[in-house]
Design a protein around this motif. Structure first.
Motif, PDB file in Angstrom:
ATOM      1  N   VAL A  35      49.761  73.543 -18.342  1.00 27.19           N
ATOM      2  CA  VAL A  35      50.425  74.383 -19.339  1.00 27.19           C
ATOM      3  C   VAL A  35      50.908  73.479 -20.459  1.00 27.19           C
ATOM      4  O   VAL A  35      51.689  72.548 -20.222  1.00 27.19           O
ATOM      5  CB  VAL A  35      51.616  75.154 -18.727  1.00 27.19           C
ATOM      6  N   LYS A  36      50.449  73.769 -21.679  1.00 22.56           N
ATOM      7  CA  LYS A  36      50.881  72.978 -22.823  1.00 22.56           C
ATOM      8  C   LYS A  36      52.267  73.424 -23.296  1.00 22.56           C
ATOM      9  O   LYS A  36      52.665  74.560 -23.087  1.00 22.56           O
ATOM     10  CB  LYS A  36      49.872  73.106 -23.964  1.00 22.56           C
ATOM     11  N   ASP A  37      52.964  72.512 -23.945  1.00 24.47           N
ATOM     12  CA  ASP A  37      54.289  72.829 -24.473  1.00 24.47           C
ATOM     13  C   ASP A  37      54.234  74.008 -25.447  1.00 24.47           C
ATOM     14  O   ASP A  37      55.160  74.822 -25.512  1.00 24.47           O
ATOM     15  CB  ASP A  37      54.871  71.606 -25.180  1.00 24.47           C
ATOM     16  N   SER A  38      53.122  74.128 -26.170  1.00 23.87           N
ATOM     17  CA  SER A  38      52.986  75.212 -27.158  1.00 23.87           C
ATOM     18  C   SER A  38      52.848  76.584 -26.507  1.00 23.87           C
ATOM     19  O   SER A  38      52.979  77.606 -27.180  1.00 23.87           O
ATOM     20  CB  SER A  38      51.778  74.950 -28.063  1.00 23.87           C
ATOM     21  N   GLN A  39      52.569  76.629 -25.200  1.00 25.96           N
ATOM     22  CA  GLN A  39      52.454  77.904 -24.493  1.00 25.96           C
ATOM     23  C   GLN A  39      53.805  78.403 -23.984  1.00 25.96           C
ATOM     24  O   GLN A  39      53.935  79.558 -23.597  1.00 25.96           O
ATOM     25  CB  GLN A  39      51.511  77.770 -23.285  1.00 25.96           C
ATOM     26  N   ILE A  40      54.816  77.536 -23.956  1.00 22.22           N
ATOM     27  CA  ILE A  40      56.112  77.903 -23.392  1.00 22.22           C
ATOM     28  C   ILE A  40      56.866  78.823 -24.344  1.00 22.22           C
ATOM     29  O   ILE A  40      57.071  78.502 -25.513  1.00 22.22           O
ATOM     30  CB  ILE A  40      56.960  76.653 -23.088  1.00 22.22           C
ATOM     31  N   VAL A  41      57.256  79.976 -23.830  1.00 22.22           N
ATOM     32  CA  VAL A  41      58.031  80.937 -24.614  1.00 22.22           C
ATOM     33  C   VAL A  41      59.515  80.609 -24.529  1.00 22.22           C
ATOM     34  O   VAL A  41      60.216  80.538 -25.533  1.00 22.22           O
ATOM     35  CB  VAL A  41      57.788  82.372 -24.104  1.00 22.22           C
ATOM     36  N   SER A  42      59.994  80.403 -23.309  1.00 22.36           N
ATOM     37  CA  SER A  42      61.413  80.118 -23.124  1.00 22.36           C
ATOM     38  C   SER A  42      61.647  79.609 -21.705  1.00 22.36           C
ATOM     39  O   SER A  42      60.809  79.777 -20.819  1.00 22.36           O
ATOM     40  CB  SER A  42      62.240  81.386 -23.366  1.00 22.36           C
ATOM     41  N   ILE A  43      62.817  79.000 -21.517  1.00 22.51           N
ATOM     42  CA  ILE A  43      63.260  78.564 -20.188  1.00 22.51           C
ATOM     43  C   ILE A  43      64.580  79.257 -19.895  1.00 22.51           C
ATOM     44  O   ILE A  43      65.549  79.114 -20.635  1.00 22.51           O
ATOM     45  CB  ILE A  43      63.418  77.037 -20.127  1.00 22.51           C
ATOM     46  N   ARG A 128      56.538  93.508 -22.876  1.00 19.53           N
ATOM     47  CA  ARG A 128      57.364  94.247 -21.922  1.00 19.53           C
ATOM     48  C   ARG A 128      57.934  93.324 -20.836  1.00 19.53           C
ATOM     49  O   ARG A 128      59.152  93.333 -20.599  1.00 19.53           O
ATOM     50  CB  ARG A 128      56.569  95.394 -21.287  1.00 19.53           C
ATOM     51  N   PRO A 129      57.115  92.492 -20.165  1.00 16.36           N
ATOM     52  CA  PRO A 129      57.709  91.591 -19.156  1.00 16.36           C
ATOM     53  C   PRO A 129      58.658  90.563 -19.742  1.00 16.36           C
ATOM     54  O   PRO A 129      59.647  90.188 -19.108  1.00 16.36           O
ATOM     55  CB  PRO A 129      56.485  90.931 -18.499  1.00 16.36           C
ATOM     56  N   PHE A 130      58.378  90.123 -20.975  1.00 16.85           N
ATOM     57  CA  PHE A 130      59.274  89.164 -21.629  1.00 16.85           C
ATOM     58  C   PHE A 130      60.649  89.782 -21.853  1.00 16.85           C
ATOM     59  O   PHE A 130      61.684  89.174 -21.541  1.00 16.85           O
ATOM     60  CB  PHE A 130      58.658  88.711 -22.951  1.00 16.85           C
ATOM     61  N   LEU A 131      60.699  91.005 -22.386  1.00 11.62           N
ATOM     62  CA  LEU A 131      61.976  91.674 -22.616  1.00 11.62           C
ATOM     63  C   LEU A 131      62.713  91.925 -21.303  1.00 11.62           C
ATOM     64  O   LEU A 131      63.943  91.861 -21.249  1.00 11.62           O
ATOM     65  CB  LEU A 131      61.748  92.986 -23.366  1.00 11.62           C
ATOM     66  N   ALA A 132      61.957  92.197 -20.235  1.00 17.62           N
ATOM     67  CA  ALA A 132      62.591  92.399 -18.930  1.00 17.62           C
ATOM     68  C   ALA A 132      63.232  91.103 -18.443  1.00 17.62           C
ATOM     69  O   ALA A 132      64.340  91.113 -17.895  1.00 17.62           O
ATOM     70  CB  ALA A 132      61.555  92.902 -17.929  1.00 17.62           C
ATOM     71  N   HIS A 133      62.556  89.981 -18.652  1.00 13.71           N
ATOM     72  CA  HIS A 133      63.096  88.684 -18.218  1.00 13.71           C
ATOM     73  C   HIS A 133      64.404  88.345 -18.933  1.00 13.71           C
ATOM     74  O   HIS A 133      65.324  87.788 -18.325  1.00 13.71           O
ATOM     75  CB  HIS A 133      62.079  87.574 -18.475  1.00 13.71           C
ATOM     76  N   ILE A 134      64.479  88.665 -20.232  1.00 18.81           N
ATOM     77  CA  ILE A 134      65.702  88.319 -20.972  1.00 18.81           C
ATOM     78  C   ILE A 134      66.697  89.483 -20.983  1.00 18.81           C
ATOM     79  O   ILE A 134      67.673  89.473 -21.739  1.00 18.81           O
ATOM     80  CB  ILE A 134      65.385  87.871 -22.411  1.00 18.81           C
ATOM     81  N   ASP A 221      52.229  77.962 -32.575  1.00 17.81           N
ATOM     82  CA  ASP A 221      52.216  77.784 -31.123  1.00 17.81           C
ATOM     83  C   ASP A 221      51.336  78.875 -30.524  1.00 17.81           C
ATOM     84  O   ASP A 221      50.674  79.621 -31.254  1.00 17.81           O
ATOM     85  CB  ASP A 221      53.638  77.803 -30.535  1.00 17.81           C
ATOM     86  N   SER A 222      51.313  78.968 -29.209  1.00 19.60           N
ATOM     87  CA  SER A 222      50.417  79.910 -28.531  1.00 19.60           C
ATOM     88  C   SER A 222      51.162  81.062 -27.881  1.00 19.60           C
ATOM     89  O   SER A 222      50.695  81.635 -26.889  1.00 19.60           O
ATOM     90  CB  SER A 222      49.602  79.156 -27.465  1.00 19.60           C
ATOM     91  N   THR A 223      52.328  81.423 -28.423  1.00 14.19           N
ATOM     92  CA  THR A 223      53.140  82.463 -27.779  1.00 14.19           C
ATOM     93  C   THR A 223      53.032  83.815 -28.473  1.00 14.19           C
ATOM     94  O   THR A 223      53.719  84.756 -28.093  1.00 14.19           O
ATOM     95  CB  THR A 223      54.623  82.053 -27.729  1.00 14.19           C
ATOM     96  N   LEU A 224      52.189  83.933 -29.488  1.00 15.76           N
ATOM     97  CA  LEU A 224      51.946  85.185 -30.203  1.00 15.76           C
ATOM     98  C   LEU A 224      53.233  85.800 -30.748  1.00 15.76           C
ATOM     99  O   LEU A 224      53.407  87.014 -30.764  1.00 15.76           O
ATOM    100  CB  LEU A 224      51.220  86.188 -29.300  1.00 15.76           C
ATOM    101  N   GLY A 225      54.154  84.950 -31.159  1.00 17.40           N
ATOM    102  CA  GLY A 225      55.388  85.430 -31.773  1.00 17.40           C
ATOM    103  C   GLY A 225      56.539  85.642 -30.810  1.00 17.40           C
ATOM    104  O   GLY A 225      57.661  85.931 -31.241  1.00 17.40           O
ATOM    105  N   LEU A 226      56.324  85.496 -29.498  1.00 17.55           N
ATOM    106  CA  LEU A 226      57.404  85.734 -28.530  1.00 17.55           C
ATOM    107  C   LEU A 226      58.523  84.707 -28.683  1.00 17.55           C
ATOM    108  O   LEU A 226      59.707  85.057 -28.637  1.00 17.55           O
ATOM    109  CB  LEU A 226      56.865  85.726 -27.099  1.00 17.55           C
ATOM    110  N   LYS A 227      58.159  83.443 -28.842  1.00 18.24           N
ATOM    111  CA  LYS A 227      59.188  82.417 -29.015  1.00 18.24           C
ATOM    112  C   LYS A 227      59.997  82.686 -30.281  1.00 18.24           C
ATOM    113  O   LYS A 227      61.212  82.495 -30.311  1.00 18.24           O
ATOM    114  CB  LYS A 227      58.550  81.029 -29.079  1.00 18.24           C
ATOM    115  N   ASN A 228      59.314  83.151 -31.313  1.00 18.14           N
ATOM    116  CA  ASN A 228      59.987  83.438 -32.573  1.00 18.14           C
ATOM    117  C   ASN A 228      61.045  84.525 -32.416  1.00 18.14           C
ATOM    118  O   ASN A 228      62.065  84.519 -33.103  1.00 18.14           O
ATOM    119  CB  ASN A 228      58.949  83.868 -33.618  1.00 18.14           C
TER     120      ASN A 228
END
Length: 466
Positions: A35-43, A128-134, A221-228
């Motif tokens: 997994v590249k750093d650019s794929q990470i959305v959040s920790i 949807r899963p991203f919003l559920a996680h946060i 990055d490779s998060t399609l705007g999720l990190k943003n």
């Protein structure tokens, strides 16, 4: 590289961490997963008392079989648990608190027809899963049912709530067209001095060109705007105003129909107006966008533009590219005294006339290298009639960090207002593109493009944090 205990889908693994990302050995497949750093959305901090640590959210990809033995790549949200992490990676990705714009009234718009129609899959697999996680599950979901749906939402929901002072954030799964729809309603129908609460828009790009998303760095990055969404901050969205001669109309239904630009023009405002945030063009660019805006072309994604460009420059009847005729007046404003200076271009024959507020029209296609994210400046890219080979070479140079602007045929400069007066018999040569929407201007008609002084929307971006 350091090794850290972790788990994937309940299976214990050793995560090998580096500055470029991390990897582990998949015992089921006996393969290394990287997994590249650019794929990470959040920790996310994991508060489990028995096993405290961190959940790393990242965008992964899988290949699925489609129709007729075709294959397609699906992006989806995945996660890994780590017991501890280096400070270096935590400083870049740790989700320590909810940003203020996510504590507002949340709306998710899924434009089902944008681009190749992947918006719904992006929502289900990623957002949807991203919003559920946060823990942001209290949102209103809107899946578009027509090309008027976003306009109707802006008119019936977003604008009234903004007038009332309700803080709103719109997660927009769309291309540039969806953004233009919201911009148009706010500037068309808002008459007071100011809004009580300016809405925030977070782009999750699912269109074809995605000019705005590319220009504010969402593809860095490779998060399609999720990190943003969680690292970005709301900034004023600059816009421009295109005013047309009285009988100009939208071209709709793949060129088969016309419709009014402003169905209910306000008293005293006799000229149709469109507000945009990306691009206004005439000539080859407008023709490419218009000709490729069909169901048949859209199947090819961003390649539709290259296919239409080839037909535009090399017509099948062998006639050669069209020479566009008209007069262009440019207005410049002196920053010290506010005086205006008007310059009429000597050229009355044109091939490429484009005014833009962004740097990239699609990924890698740098049309305006001097443009900075949301700087609010209008710049002209212009060249006159060229051979198909020369025109194609200039467009190719745009893919090389915008080198086309250094070529002799190209006029590239900042301006405050531009007026085009058309001298064309056929409507086909009087088509204007405003942020992907196509307008037909009447014979001997005109269009005037100028910067808008008001700010009625915010765009969330983290490009200045990088």
């Amino acid at each position: 590289m350091s090794s850290i205990p972790g788990s994937v889908e309940g299976e214990d693994v050793e995560l090998d961490m580096s500055t470029d990302g991390f990897q582990w050995q998949d015992h089921k497949t006996q393969s290394t997963v990287a997994v590249k750093d650019s794929q990470i959305v959040s920790i996310l901090p994991d508060q489990n008392k028995d096993k405290p640590g961190y959940t790393i959210l990242f965008v992964n990809r899988r290949i699925e079989n489609g129709e007729s033995d075709s294959q397609k790549e699906i992006s989806y949200l995945s996660s890994v648990f780590a017991q501890n992490l280096p400070e270096e990676i935590l400083s870049r990705h740790l989700y320590s608190h909810s940003p203020a714009h996510l504590d507002a009234s949340l709306h998710v718009i899924v434009s089902t027809a944008s681009g190749t129609g992947k918006g719904k899959a992006v929502f289900e697999e990623l957002l949807r899963p991203f919003l559920a996680h946060i823990k942001k599950t209290d949102y209103q979901l809107h899946e578009t049912q027509s090309d008027q749906h976003i306009i109707d939402l802006a008119r019936s929901v977003f604008l009234p709530k903004a007038k009332e002072g309700v803080s709103q954030t719109i997660l927009l799964l769309s291309g540039d067209g969806g953004l233009l729809d919201i911009v148009q309603v706010f500037f068309d129908e808002f008459e007071d001095e100011r809004l009580l609460a300016i809405p925030n828009i977070c782009l999750v790009p699912t269109g074809t060109g995605n000019a705005m998303a590319n220009s504010i760095g969402l593809f860095s990055d490779s998060t399609l705007g999720l990190k943003n969404i969680i690292q970005g901050k709301p900034l004023h969205l600059p816009t421009f105003k295109a005013t047309f001669s009285p009988r100009a109309e939208y071209i709709t239904d793949e060129g088969r129909k016309h419709s009014p630009i402003n169905p209910a023009i306000k008293p005293g405002a006799s000229h149709p107006q469109i507000h945009g945030a990306v691009v206004a063009s005439w000539g080859v660019h407008a023709a490419i966008v218009a000709d490729s805006d069909t169901a048949e072309y859209r199947k090819y994604g961003v390649d539709r533009f290259k296919m239409a460009a080839k037909e535009c420059l090399y017509p099948s009847d062998g006639s050669g590219p069209h020479v566009y005729r008209g007069t262009i007046d440019l207005t410049y404003t002196n920053g010290l005294d506010g005086n205006e200076r008007i310059h009429t271009l000597d050229d009355t024959e044109h091939m490429y006339v484009l005014a833009t507020m962004v740097s990239e029209l699609e990924q890698g296609f740098t049309i305006s290298p001097s443009s900075k994210p949301l700087d609010g400046r209008l710049r002209l890219v212009h060249f006159g009639p060229q051979s198909p080979e020369n025109a194609m070479n200039l467009m190719t140079l745009a893919y090389q960090n915008g080198k086309h602007v250094n070529e002799d045929p190209v006029k590239y400069e900042e301006f405050d207002k531009m007026k085009i007066t058309f001298n064309e018999e056929l409507e086909k040569w009087r088509r204007v593109c405003i942020d992907g929407k196509i307008v037909a201007v009447e014979k001997d008609g005109w269009v005037e493009i100028r910067r808008e002084d008001r700010f009625l929307l915010n765009l969330v971006t983290n490009v200045f944090n990088k």
